[in-house]
Design a protein around this motif. Structure first.
Motif, short mmCIF file in Angstrom:
data_model
loop_
_atom_site.label_atom_id
_atom_site.label_comp_id
_atom_site.label_asym_id
_atom_site.label_seq_id
_atom_site.Cartn_x
_atom_site.Cartn_y
_atom_site.Cartn_z
N GLN A 347 10.08 3.56 6.64
CA GLN A 347 10.77 3.43 7.92
C GLN A 347 12.00 2.55 7.79
O GLN A 347 13.05 2.81 8.40
CB GLN A 347 9.83 2.87 8.99
CG GLN A 347 10.41 2.87 10.39
CD GLN A 347 10.80 4.26 10.85
OE1 GLN A 347 10.04 5.21 10.73
NE2 GLN A 347 12.02 4.40 11.38
N LYS A 348 11.91 1.50 6.97
CA LYS A 348 13.07 0.64 6.74
C LYS A 348 14.20 1.42 6.08
O LYS A 348 15.38 1.22 6.41
CB LYS A 348 12.68 -0.57 5.88
CG LYS A 348 11.85 -1.62 6.60
CD LYS A 348 11.53 -2.78 5.66
CE LYS A 348 10.73 -3.86 6.37
NZ LYS A 348 10.40 -4.99 5.47
N VAL A 349 13.86 2.33 5.15
CA VAL A 349 14.87 3.17 4.52
C VAL A 349 15.53 4.06 5.57
O VAL A 349 16.75 4.24 5.59
CB VAL A 349 14.26 4.02 3.39
CG1 VAL A 349 15.28 5.03 2.86
CG2 VAL A 349 13.76 3.14 2.26
N ALA A 350 14.71 4.61 6.47
CA ALA A 350 15.25 5.47 7.53
C ALA A 350 16.16 4.68 8.46
O ALA A 350 17.23 5.17 8.87
CB ALA A 350 14.10 6.10 8.31
N ASP A 351 15.78 3.46 8.79
CA ASP A 351 16.60 2.63 9.67
C ASP A 351 17.93 2.28 8.99
O ASP A 351 19.00 2.29 9.62
CB ASP A 351 15.85 1.35 10.05
CG ASP A 351 14.61 1.64 10.90
OD1 ASP A 351 14.51 2.74 11.48
OD2 ASP A 351 13.73 0.75 10.98
N ALA A 352 17.85 1.95 7.69
CA ALA A 352 19.06 1.63 6.94
C ALA A 352 19.97 2.86 6.84
O ALA A 352 21.20 2.75 6.90
CB ALA A 352 18.69 1.13 5.55
N SER A 353 19.37 4.03 6.70
CA SER A 353 20.15 5.28 6.61
C SER A 353 20.90 5.54 7.90
O SER A 353 22.05 5.98 7.88
CB SER A 353 19.22 6.45 6.28
OG SER A 353 18.59 6.27 5.02
N LEU A 354 20.25 5.28 9.04
CA LEU A 354 20.93 5.45 10.32
C LEU A 354 22.12 4.51 10.43
O LEU A 354 23.21 4.92 10.86
CB LEU A 354 19.94 5.19 11.47
CG LEU A 354 20.55 5.15 12.88
CD1 LEU A 354 21.25 6.47 13.22
CD2 LEU A 354 19.49 4.82 13.92
N ARG A 355 21.95 3.26 10.02
CA ARG A 355 23.07 2.32 10.07
C ARG A 355 24.21 2.79 9.17
O ARG A 355 25.39 2.68 9.52
CB ARG A 355 22.60 0.92 9.65
CG ARG A 355 21.69 0.24 10.68
CD ARG A 355 21.53 -1.25 10.37
NE ARG A 355 20.89 -1.49 9.09
CZ ARG A 355 19.56 -1.55 8.92
NH1 ARG A 355 18.75 -1.38 9.96
NH2 ARG A 355 19.04 -1.78 7.73
N ALA A 356 23.85 3.33 7.99
CA ALA A 356 24.88 3.83 7.06
C ALA A 356 25.64 5.00 7.66
O ALA A 356 26.87 5.07 7.56
CB ALA A 356 24.23 4.23 5.74
N VAL A 357 24.93 5.93 8.29
CA VAL A 357 25.58 7.08 8.91
C VAL A 357 26.51 6.63 10.04
O VAL A 357 27.64 7.10 10.16
CB VAL A 357 24.52 8.08 9.43
CG1 VAL A 357 25.18 9.14 10.31
CG2 VAL A 357 23.79 8.75 8.26
N ASN A 358 26.03 5.71 10.86
CA ASN A 358 26.87 5.20 11.96
C ASN A 358 28.13 4.51 11.43
O ASN A 358 29.22 4.69 11.98
CB ASN A 358 26.06 4.23 12.81
CG ASN A 358 25.08 4.93 13.74
OD1 ASN A 358 25.23 6.12 14.02
ND2 ASN A 358 24.08 4.19 14.21
N LYS A 359 27.98 3.76 10.36
CA LYS A 359 29.16 3.09 9.78
C LYS A 359 30.11 4.12 9.19
O LYS A 359 31.34 3.99 9.34
CB LYS A 359 28.71 2.10 8.70
CG LYS A 359 28.09 0.83 9.24
CD LYS A 359 27.76 -0.17 8.13
CE LYS A 359 27.20 -1.45 8.69
NZ LYS A 359 26.88 -2.43 7.61
N TYR A 360 29.58 5.13 8.56
CA TYR A 360 30.42 6.17 7.94
C TYR A 360 31.23 6.91 9.00
O TYR A 360 32.43 7.15 8.81
CB TYR A 360 29.54 7.13 7.16
CG TYR A 360 30.30 8.28 6.52
CD1 TYR A 360 31.21 8.05 5.49
CD2 TYR A 360 30.09 9.59 6.95
CE1 TYR A 360 31.89 9.12 4.90
CE2 TYR A 360 30.78 10.65 6.36
CZ TYR A 360 31.68 10.41 5.35
OH TYR A 360 32.36 11.46 4.77
N PHE A 361 30.58 7.26 10.09
CA PHE A 361 31.28 7.99 11.16
C PHE A 361 31.90 7.05 12.19
O PHE A 361 32.41 7.48 13.23
CB PHE A 361 30.31 8.95 11.86
CG PHE A 361 29.93 10.13 11.00
CD1 PHE A 361 30.90 11.00 10.53
CD2 PHE A 361 28.61 10.36 10.67
CE1 PHE A 361 30.56 12.10 9.73
CE2 PHE A 361 28.24 11.45 9.87
CZ PHE A 361 29.22 12.31 9.40
#
Length: 364
Positions: A347-361
């Motif tokens: 779940q932590k990986v999923a949460d970090a992935s969401l933050r990465a996507v938001n930063k990218y876009f």
């Protein structure tokens, strides 16, 4: 006399320069027409359909196979189907010529199941090399037809398959502008991936990917996942939804392995998180790869090693949008595996992935 000489000289110039050019153009046109006379294959049970929250895409596959010597440059060789389209309020007709219908007949039930935009599909053979695809639609949608080239695939014996989809997209008129992201859980079915420390990589990839999908959907992104169960997915089948839906990002989830004979120094150097990308892609994914690796590794406290430029990997060279492959951890490392056995870290990986996507876009 001078006028006569100038006239003769002018006629010679015409013969020397203009006539050969016209003749050359005539040869080119004849060669082009000969090339356009090629009959391709339309495999009726290989239609593709993908759907996200505001958009659907139907891919009609037109293909051929030939030897490398015939294709000349396999990277540039392109199947160019001849077709015409007619679009009305709730109907799409696509007439395709110079095709040979192959494969068993399909009632398209798998495509029509839970389909928001297509009510019915019918394929009719008009003559030996002409077919018509009738599509009945529903709802207030914008419909577009275009061609999408698929990466070539090797068949063996120096033969290759080349395919182009006639891509029919259905998009809601009142849609939002959310980004479309393809989540790809690596391996699956008979493709186990890394098997170490009593763990199958394919299962870990799927668990992480489902959590990423849920996070991104809640955040408003349009998400398609290439598998949501323990099934086999072909390498090019993984990137087809990205290309047909004209996705904004393709994100493959894996966990790494290390050679059995690697020494302890190597284990320490290469365990942890890294992200692979393709610098030669039309839209390289290095920027997102950099953000993703930092977010994931800092969240689950793994080591990192440099990003890897891997243009020869199929999933990184066959999607036309920015594409990355995340090696979340080194599954053959005892410490990494013990950590990922606790689902809270998935779940932590999923949460970090969401933050990465938001930063990218650049979503705040």
């Amino acid at each position: 006399m001078k006028k006569f000489i100038y006239m003769i000289f002018g006629m010679l110039l015409v013969c020397v320069f203009i006539l050969p050019e016209s003749y050359w153009n005539g040869e080119t046109m004849a060669a082009s027409e000969a090339g356009n006379g090629k009959v391709y294959d339309l495999q009726q049970n290989e239609f593709k359909y993908y759907q996200v929250k505001h958009k659907g895409a139907l891919g009609i596959p037109i293909s051929c196979s030939c030897a490398e010597s015939e294709a000349k440059d396999i990277r540039k060789y392109t199947v160019e189907p001849k077709y015409s389209e007619f679009i009305s309020a709730n109907k799409v007709e696509i007439t395709i010529s110079q095709v040979n219908v192959t494969g068993s007949a399909d009632n398209f039930s798998s495509i029509l199941k839970d389909n928001k935009y297509i009510k019915n599909i019918k394929l009719d053979k008009l003559d030996n090399n002409t077919v018509k695809v009738d599509i009945e639609t529903s709802g207030k949608i914008d419909i577009k037809v275009s061609l999408v080239k698929r990466r070539y695939s090797q068949l063996g014996d120096n033969k290759y398959e080349f395919k182009t989809f006639i891509d029919v997209t259905f998009e809601e008129k009142a849609k939002d502008n959310s980004k479309i992201i393809i989540i790809d859980p690596g391996h699956g079915g008979s493709e186990l991936g890394t098997t170490a420390n009593f763990t199958y990589e394919k299962q870990l990839n799927l668990d992480i990917s489902k959590r990423i999908k849920e996070n991104l959907e809640k955040a408003g992104y349009g998400i398609y996942i290439t598998r949501d169960d323990d099934s086999n997915v072909g390498l090019l089948d993984r990137t087809d939804p990205a290309n047909l839906l004209n996705a904004d990002l393709f994100f493959s989830v894996h966990n790494n392995s290390l050679p059995l004979d690697v020494n302890m120094q190597g284990v320490h150097m290469f365990r942890g998180t890294t992200v692979l990308y393709n610098s030669t892609a039309p839209k390289p994914g290095r920027e997102f790869a950099t953000i993703l690796m930092r977010e994931v590794s800092s969240t689950i406290k793994t080591n990192t090693y440099p990003l890897q430029d891997r243009p020869n990997l199929a999933v990184l060279s066959s999607a036309w949008c920015p594409t990355v492959l995340m090696e979340t951890t080194a599954q053959t490392d005892d410490g990494d595996t013990k950590m990922m056995m606790h689902r809270i870290n998935s779940q932590k990986v999923a949460d970090a992935s969401l933050r990465a996507v938001n930063k990218y876009f650049k979503v705040t």
